[in-house]
Write a protein that holds these residues in place. Structure first.
Motif, short mmCIF file in Angstrom:
data_model
loop_
_atom_site.label_atom_id
_atom_site.label_comp_id
_atom_site.label_asym_id
_atom_site.label_seq_id
_atom_site.Cartn_x
_atom_site.Cartn_y
_atom_site.Cartn_z
N ILE A 1 0.85 -1.19 0.00
CA ILE A 1 0.00 0.00 0.00
C ILE A 1 0.89 1.24 0.00
O ILE A 1 2.06 1.17 0.38
CB ILE A 1 -0.92 0.05 1.25
N GLY A 2 0.32 2.36 -0.44
CA GLY A 2 1.10 3.60 -0.52
C GLY A 2 1.04 4.40 0.77
O GLY A 2 2.00 5.06 1.16
N THR A 3 -0.12 4.37 1.43
CA THR A 3 -0.28 5.08 2.69
C THR A 3 -1.01 4.15 3.66
O THR A 3 -1.72 3.23 3.22
CB THR A 3 -1.12 6.36 2.53
N ALA A 4 -0.83 4.40 4.95
CA ALA A 4 -1.41 3.51 5.97
C ALA A 4 -2.93 3.36 5.84
O ALA A 4 -3.45 2.24 5.93
CB ALA A 4 -1.00 3.98 7.36
N PRO A 5 -3.69 4.47 5.62
CA PRO A 5 -5.15 4.29 5.55
C PRO A 5 -5.61 3.39 4.40
O PRO A 5 -6.71 2.85 4.44
CB PRO A 5 -5.66 5.72 5.34
N GLU A 6 -4.76 3.23 3.38
CA GLU A 6 -5.14 2.37 2.25
C GLU A 6 -5.29 0.92 2.64
O GLU A 6 -5.82 0.10 1.88
CB GLU A 6 -4.13 2.51 1.10
N ILE A 7 -4.82 0.55 3.84
CA ILE A 7 -4.98 -0.83 4.30
C ILE A 7 -6.47 -1.18 4.35
O ILE A 7 -6.86 -2.31 4.07
CB ILE A 7 -4.31 -1.03 5.70
N ALA B 1 -8.19 -4.14 2.39
CA ALA B 1 -8.88 -5.18 3.17
C ALA B 1 -10.33 -5.33 2.72
O ALA B 1 -10.89 -6.43 2.74
CB ALA B 1 -8.82 -4.84 4.66
N ARG B 2 -10.95 -4.25 2.27
CA ARG B 2 -12.34 -4.31 1.84
C ARG B 2 -12.48 -4.94 0.45
O ARG B 2 -13.60 -5.15 -0.02
CB ARG B 2 -12.97 -2.92 1.83
N SER B 3 -11.35 -5.22 -0.22
CA SER B 3 -11.43 -5.84 -1.54
C SER B 3 -11.77 -7.32 -1.42
O SER B 3 -12.05 -7.99 -2.41
CB SER B 3 -10.11 -5.65 -2.31
N ASN C 1 -10.71 -13.25 5.86
CA ASN C 1 -9.25 -13.43 5.85
C ASN C 1 -8.80 -14.63 5.01
O ASN C 1 -7.61 -14.90 4.90
CB ASN C 1 -8.72 -13.54 7.28
N GLY C 2 -9.74 -15.37 4.45
CA GLY C 2 -9.39 -16.50 3.59
C GLY C 2 -8.65 -17.61 4.32
O GLY C 2 -8.03 -18.46 3.70
N LYS D 1 -3.31 -10.33 -1.62
CA LYS D 1 -2.89 -9.26 -0.72
C LYS D 1 -4.07 -8.69 0.07
O LYS D 1 -3.91 -8.18 1.16
CB LYS D 1 -2.13 -8.17 -1.47
N GLY D 2 -5.27 -8.82 -0.49
CA GLY D 2 -6.47 -8.38 0.22
C GLY D 2 -6.66 -9.19 1.51
O GLY D 2 -6.98 -8.63 2.57
#
Lengths: 504, 255
Positions: free
Chosen positions: A324-330, A334-336, A340-341, A374-375
């Motif tokens: 991810i580019g910035t922390a909030p993008e996690i 995760a919403r993708s 957790n599979g 990665k999601g």
């Protein structure tokens, strides 16, 4: 009234920020600057204390400029700081003798093991409420004294001073070599392993045990009391409070009554429960610590559940893996996916803290199959914070004999709605965020404002607390139990990874 | 008509250069290739870096094309990033105004609520994050329509969906309202979505002044508006100041 604002300085693990608050506890201006993290060897984490001071020299005046005021309109300054991080500096030059050793640093693991094996080691927990661990300052001081030629002699002569970050900044703010005040507040002192938790003073038995000379130690003062007047950054303004960041958050969340608790989500996460004016001993892996002390009133104690790695895991996904580019993008990542599979991440990067306290544990990712994307990893990252909170809450409930009814949260990660919902789900209690997510800074401001009479009393501060958001539990109990079981099995797999290097 | 802007021409040349070959070049290589002074090239590269069109490798110091260039078509600011960057000012706005605060972005013809701060009276309220609202009937939606030509173009011609007696009825009426919003820099919705409710919103801007979202307060008409049913000016100021503070943190130029 000429004095319109209170300034807080939050010297944190990744950055230093300066915030002005008005009388309603509302944020007026914010400035912030990150400092460099030095990782010179595996397990070592260092900061440059001079860089941190220079950052403060920039952001302090900038915060005033943003609000278009001068130091004359600031009633007081309060400091909150990353705890345990150890700074040693030369009293005469004001220059640190080494880089500051950060609380996450595990260089003292062998020393800690050695100390813990001593027949008189039981005395440590009895006197200070903490067990011997790499996390706290005393082993670090000892290690630095042992590994830097000539340092012990200089420390014994009082030429080299020790302090946690608030000590260092107060000393610099009040003039440094030129009349700087060398003090620490009681909450920070309670994290050194050197302070007697009952008398709130340095304990000779502990100083002997760790081999730390008294001459290098700051004077222990209440958290809320005027320490001196600044000559730099905000000249003429009183420095009226200092608290460890987690204690500052407890204060900022106005957890003034016995049984009130909060959890702050930052680099690590820390759940603190107010236990009143008597220290309570934990039998479930929590720490006994000082919550705050107002001037010459009795100190208020807290039980603490410390989680070493929560936000730091997101930073690792960003910086270490580049997912991810910035922390909030996690949250976006995760919403993708929907779950957790089957993948779990236990971030035992520097061992596990509460409630396990396993310094030899190291992090793992389990349940990997070719299905995992990665999601799913992003989900597992956020869930790790949720489950670690659950473990600490379970310990807190067992120690206090009470069931937590709701959790007050704060810190940067509370902007993550997916995470906050997950925490409510796994704890099965409502999670509540107050109107000021910057509770660490607010707590330092409240404390300083209280010391100088800008705010009259605790009740007045309590009235400023308002609910900004709330997440209600909505997870199927069976799923919760299954997932918790999976998490606990994942945790067990991190144990005993690091082998002692010199076993007799 | 003014001639070409030299620094934009140079920036374009730098991007072309980086798009060729290995795509990783040092400052001297770039300056030499284009016959620019190092200082000039550095200044342009730093600006390109700031807007995300160029990235610098930390270890080698070499420059390459930035990820933002690959996603030029999609929203450049992640909504979770927007919430994270705005949360402090949204809290302060709620505390100052005494009303609930929301932040919204445009999503496929609707207003997506990306952040919600409760009204600070500790009554029972539910988080609206993720909710979709109509663009033409809300203050935030109208702000986004006013400053986002694409969003405005997506509104179908003719009659608009009605939510109350006061909802804007036609595209023509809407066009007139939007030009008024651009003139004053904020928007209001007085009983246009729900009877008895009003809201005020202002744009959140990013680099270069690009509008990336809207931020506003909402509450009962009698609290948001004066006796003439016009939004109270002190509240409008709070909203605009908060949106400006977020914009400043996002790197917007002052306006």
């Amino acid at each position: 009234m000429a004095e319109r604002y209170v300034m807080s300085i939050d010297q944190g693990t990744t950055s230093t920020r300066c915030i002005l608050f008005d009388h309603g506890g509302r944020l007026v201006s914010v400035t912030q600057r990150e400092h460099k993290q030095h990782f010179p060897r595996p397990g070592w984490v260092e900061h440059d204390a001079t860089e941190i001071w220079r950052n403060l020299e920039q952001i302090g005046p900038k915060a005033l400029a943003q609000a278009r005021v001068g130091p004359g309109q600031v009633a007081a300054v309060g400091i909150a700081n990353q705890r345990e991080t150890t700074v040693l500096w030369d009293r005469h030059t004001g220059i640190p003798v080494t880089r500051a050793v950060v609380w996450q640093d595990t260089r003292t693991d062998m020393l800690v093991e050695e100390l813990a094996r001593r027949p008189d080691a039981y005395i440590v927990e009895e006197l200070c409420g903490l067990h011997v661990a790499t996390y706290f300052s005393a082993p670090t001081i000892r290690w630095l004294l042992d590994h830097t030629p000539g340092l012990r002699e200089r420390a014994e002569r009082g030429d080299v001073l020790f302090g946690t970050m608030e000590s260092w900044l107060i000393w610099k703010l009040t003039g440094g070599p030129d009349g700087g005040v060398h003090v620490t507040d009681v909450t920070n002192a309670s994290r050194t392993l050197l302070m007697n938790i009952n008398t709130l003073s340095w304990d000779d038995t502990l100083l002997d045990f760790f081999g730390v000379p008294r001459a290098m130690l700051p004077e222990i003062r209440p958290s809320i009391q005027t320490y001196g007047v600044a000559t730099r950054v905000v000249p003429g303004v009183r420095i009226a409070a200092a608290l460890g960041d987690q204690q500052a958050a407890l204060f900022g969340q106005t957890c003034f009554a016995v049984g009130e608790a909060k959890c702050t989500y930052g680099t690590g996460s820390f759940l603190l429960l107010n236990t009143g004016t008597e220290p309570v001993r934990s039998t479930h892996g929590l720490l006994t610590t000082v919550g705050y002390q107002i001037d010459d009133q009795p100190a208020v104690y807290a039980l603490e559940g410390s989680i070493a790695i929560t936000g730091a895991l997101v930073q690792w996904i960003r910086d270490g893996l580049g997912l991810i580019g910035t922390a909030p993008e996690i949250e976006t990542l995760a919403r993708s996916v929907d779950d957790n599979g089957g993948c779990y991440i236990v971030p035992a990067f520097s061992g596990l803290f509460a409630p396990h306290w396993r310094s030899e544990a190291r992090g793992i990712i389990v349940g990997l199959t070719s299905y995992i994307t990665k999601g799913h990893l992003a989900r597992a990252v956020l869930e790790a914070t949720g489950w670690q909170t659950r473990e600490v809450v379970d310990a807190m409930n067992a120690d206090s004999g009470l069931d937590l009814r709701k959790l007050k949260v704060d810190g940067g990660m509370t902007a993550n709605n997916l995470l906050m919902q997950f925490i409510a789900d796994v704890l099965n209690v409502p999670v509540v965020r107050p109107m000021v997510a910057e509770t660490v800074s607010l707590g330092a401001a409240y404390a300083a404002g209280l010391a100088v009479g800008y705010w009259p009393d605790l009740e007045g501060l309590r009235r400023n607390w308002h609910r900004a958001a709330q997440w209600l539990p909505a997870m199927d109990p069976r799923l919760r139990a299954e997932e918790y079981d999976n998490w606990q099995r994942a945790v067990e797999r991190t144990f005993d990874w690091i082998k002692p290097s010199h076993e007799e | 008509m003014p001639g070409p802007v030299q620094s934009i021409e140079r920036a374009a040349a730098i991007l072309r250069l980086l798009a060729q070959g290995s795509g990783r070049l040092g400052l001297s290589e770039i300056a030499n290739s284009l016959g620019l002074a190092r200082g000039t090239a550095h200044g342009i590269l730093r600006t390109l870096q700031l807007v995300g069109f160029v990235e610098q490798d930390e270890a080698t110091g070499k420059y390459q094309l930035g990820a933002a260039l690959l996603h030029l078509g999609t929203s450049y600011l992640d909504v979770n990033e927007l919430r994270s960057r705005a949360i402090n000012w949204a809290d302060a706005l709620a505390a100052r105004s005494g009303e609930a605060v929301r932040i919204g972005t445009h999503l496929q013809g609707k207003l997506l609520v990306v952040h919600h701060v409760f009204r600070p009276d500790d009554t029972l309220q539910t988080l609206d994050v993720g909710m979709l609202l109509p663009m033409h009937a809300t203050a935030m939606g109208k702000v986004l329509l006013a400053y986002d030509a694409n969003a405005a173009a997506a509104v179908p011609d003719g009659d608009l969906e009605q939510f109350s007696r006061r909802t804007i009825r036609t595209t023509r009426e809407l066009t007139r309202a939007l030009s008024g919003i651009r003139e004053v820099g904020w928007a209001a919705d007085v009983e246009e979505t729900t009877v008895g409710e009003a809201s005020v919103a202002a744009p959140i801007r990013g680099y270069g002044g690009l509008v990336v979202g809207a931020m506003g307060i909402s509450g009962p008409v009698e609290r948001i508006c004066d006796p003439h049913n016009r939004p109270r000016l002190d509240l409008v100021t709070f909203v605009r100041d908060a949106a400006r503070a977020v914009s400043r943190d996002l790197g917007a130029p002052r306006w």
